[in-house]
Design an enzyme around this catalytic site. Structure first.
Site, PDB file in Angstrom:
ATOM      1  N   ARG A  42       0.806  -1.228   0.000  1.00  0.00           N
ATOM      2  CA  ARG A  42       0.000   0.000   0.000  1.00  0.00           C
ATOM      3  C   ARG A  42       0.840   1.279   0.000  1.00  0.00           C
ATOM      4  NH1 ARG A  42      -1.791   2.901   3.941  1.00  0.00           N
ATOM      5  NH2 ARG A  42      -1.532   1.298   5.528  1.00  0.00           N
ATOM      6  N   LYS A 192      -7.832  -2.780 -19.554  1.00  0.00           N
ATOM      7  CA  LYS A 192      -8.198  -2.830 -20.967  1.00  0.00           C
ATOM      8  C   LYS A 192      -6.996  -3.247 -21.824  1.00  0.00           C
ATOM      9  CE  LYS A 192     -12.189  -1.580 -19.473  1.00  0.00           C
ATOM     10  NZ  LYS A 192     -12.022  -0.974 -18.207  1.00  0.00           N
TER      11      LYS A 192
HETATM   12  C1  LIG Z   1     -11.735   4.909 -20.683  1.00  0.00           C
HETATM   13  C2  LIG Z   1     -11.859   4.256 -19.356  1.00  0.00           C
HETATM   14  N1  LIG Z   1     -11.276   4.828 -18.289  1.00  0.00           N
HETATM   15  C3  LIG Z   1     -11.355   4.284 -17.074  1.00  0.00           C
HETATM   16  C4  LIG Z   1     -12.063   3.124 -16.836  1.00  0.00           C
HETATM   17  C5  LIG Z   1     -12.152   2.559 -15.455  1.00  0.00           C
HETATM   18  O1  LIG Z   1     -11.286   1.482 -15.336  1.00  0.00           O
HETATM   19  P1  LIG Z   1     -11.480   0.236 -14.315  1.00  0.00           P
HETATM   20  O2  LIG Z   1     -12.709  -0.492 -14.735  1.00  0.00           O
HETATM   21  O3  LIG Z   1     -10.205  -0.526 -14.484  1.00  0.00           O
HETATM   22  O4  LIG Z   1     -11.612   0.837 -12.964  1.00  0.00           O
HETATM   23  C6  LIG Z   1     -12.673   2.478 -17.911  1.00  0.00           C
HETATM   24  C7  LIG Z   1     -13.439   1.238 -17.700  1.00  0.00           C
HETATM   25  O5  LIG Z   1     -14.201   0.797 -18.544  1.00  0.00           O
HETATM   26  C8  LIG Z   1     -12.575   3.071 -19.206  1.00  0.00           C
HETATM   27  O6  LIG Z   1     -13.159   2.509 -20.278  1.00  0.00           O
END
Ligand SMILES: Cc1ncc(COP(=O)(O)O)c(C=O)c1O
Length: 381
Positions: A42, A192
């Site tokens: 952390r 992603k």
């Molecule tokens: C462009 C974008 N930013 C941030 C996020 C948030 O990410 P996480 O789901 O890993 O918290 C997402 C999730 O879909 C996203 O598409």
């Protein structure tokens, strides 16, 4: 070194001669007597976290960074570190729904004012006030893949003494490097493209040492650090990032070009198409146009639910950026809570679909979409 090489090698700790991959470290506490400071997950300073941050910094041309347990942990920590009561933030209106929800549900309670505005320099400039501290953008945008001029936003932020932040999730560091265009802080949902296999959840914030120091104090308090197994998975994923993105870019370009001529498809939104309204800006600031496409079904084609049910290969699922091609209807998912009027104002029709293109053979993907759109409508009794 080239990006492709950095994906494989940056941050590899082979000084101990132990192997080509960094070890998985399942330890929460570390021996502290000879350490400069206590090491603890952390505190964002385990050797596994450091190695990955080094690789991500190399890819995003950043000096320093932090690895989080999710994209939202990175984004919320960044915003809460840089904004306090009495401050104001200007944000692009068509940002990720979770980020928008964070702003609309938490900022007022904390005494932070904000404006969500169209992604143009004029709209950003008009919204800036003496107490504005942050300019936040996201490009390509979700779901219509509009492109914000990154250099123009960064320059405007600098002129007004604001910290500029970009969510670079959709492009990935392979397709654009916002820090080279003057942006101060880059955030990603590592869930992603960085992870790329739809099997991990993490987030990243990257910027100067000074900025990351500002984030670190809040990050240690909020505690959104990542676990060692995710570190291992992410390191393995990053090795193939360049290859995956190259393939996803080329698959998306081919599909966008073929879909626009397919009967039953009313229109295609992809920054790599010359008719896309922001194609010129995209060409200026992106090396590749990315793996995300949006398209609208024509009135005589099946509706989005029926179309998705008819797909055999492409999976209806809400995430993006992985090797498997996924599809979703923003009107039924990310933008479900808006009224039809609000959706229409944002250009999100009831017949819009968003495709996250994977690494499969483009012909197979196209045939799947083609057979689903050809599905005959049921007879009206
Ligand atoms: C462009 C974008 N930013 C941030 C996020 C948030 O990410 P996480 O789901 O890993 O918290 C997402 C999730 O879909 C996203 O598409």
């Amino acid at each position: 070194m080239h990006q492709n090489t950095l994906c494989v090698h940056a941050g590899t700790r082979n000084d101990r001669g132990e192997g080509v991959n960094n070890p998985i470290e399942p330890s929460a506490p570390f021996a502290y007597l000879d350490a400069k400071e206590p090491i603890y997950p952390r505190y964002f300073n385990t050797p596994g976290q450091d190695a990955l941050v080094e690789r991500l910094c190399a890819l995003e041309h950043a000096a320093d960074g932090l690895l989080f347990s999710s994209g939202m942990a990175a984004i919320s920590t960044a915003l809460f570190s840089l904004l306090q009561q009495g401050d104001h933030a200007v944000l692009q209106r068509d940002i990720y729904g979770g980020t928008q929800h964070l702003v609309t549900s938490q900022f007022e309670r904390l005494g932070i004012a904000y404006d969500l505005v169209p992604a143009t320099s004029e709209a950003f400039a008009a919204a800036i006030r003496p107490e504005t501290r942050v300019l936040y953008i996201e490009t390509p945008s979700n779901p219509l893949l509009r492109i914000t001029d990154i250099a123009a936003a960064a320059t405007l932020a600098r002129e007004h003494g604001l910290v500029s932040i970009i969510d670079n999730t959709f492009a990935s560091p392979m397709n654009q490097n916002p820090i080279d265009l003057g942006i101060d802080l880059v955030v990603h949902s590592g869930t992603k493209y960085l992870g790329g296999h739809s099997d991990l959840c993490c987030g990243v914030a990257l910027g100067s040492h000074k900025l990351i120091e500002r984030l670190l104090a809040t990050a240690r308090t909020l505690g959104g650090s990542v676990n060692p197994l995710t570190c291992y998975l992410l390191e393995r994923s990053l090795k193939t990032l360049a290859l995956r993105i190259e393939r996803q870019n080329s698959n998306a370009q081919q599909l966008a070009e073929r879909l626009r001529n397919l009967p039953g498809i009313a229109c295609v939104h992809y920054p790599g198409l010359p008719e896309h309204p922001d194609h010129d800006v995209a060409r200026r600031q992106m090396r590749g146009f990315g793996g995300m496409i949006a398209f609208e079904l024509a009135d005589d084609a099946p509706d989005t639910s029926r179309f998705q049910r008819h797909l055999r290969l492409i999976k209806p699922a809400i995430s993006l950026g992985g090797v498997d091609t996924l599809i979703c209807a923003p009107g039924l998912t990310s933008h479900r809570d808006l009224t039809p009027k609000e959706r229409a104002e944002q250009g999100i029709s009831e017949r819009l679909l968003r495709l996250s293109v994977g690494i499969e053979a483009p012909d197979d993907l196209f045939y799947d979409l083609e057979q689903a759109v050809k599905e005959p409508l049921p007879e009206i009794l």
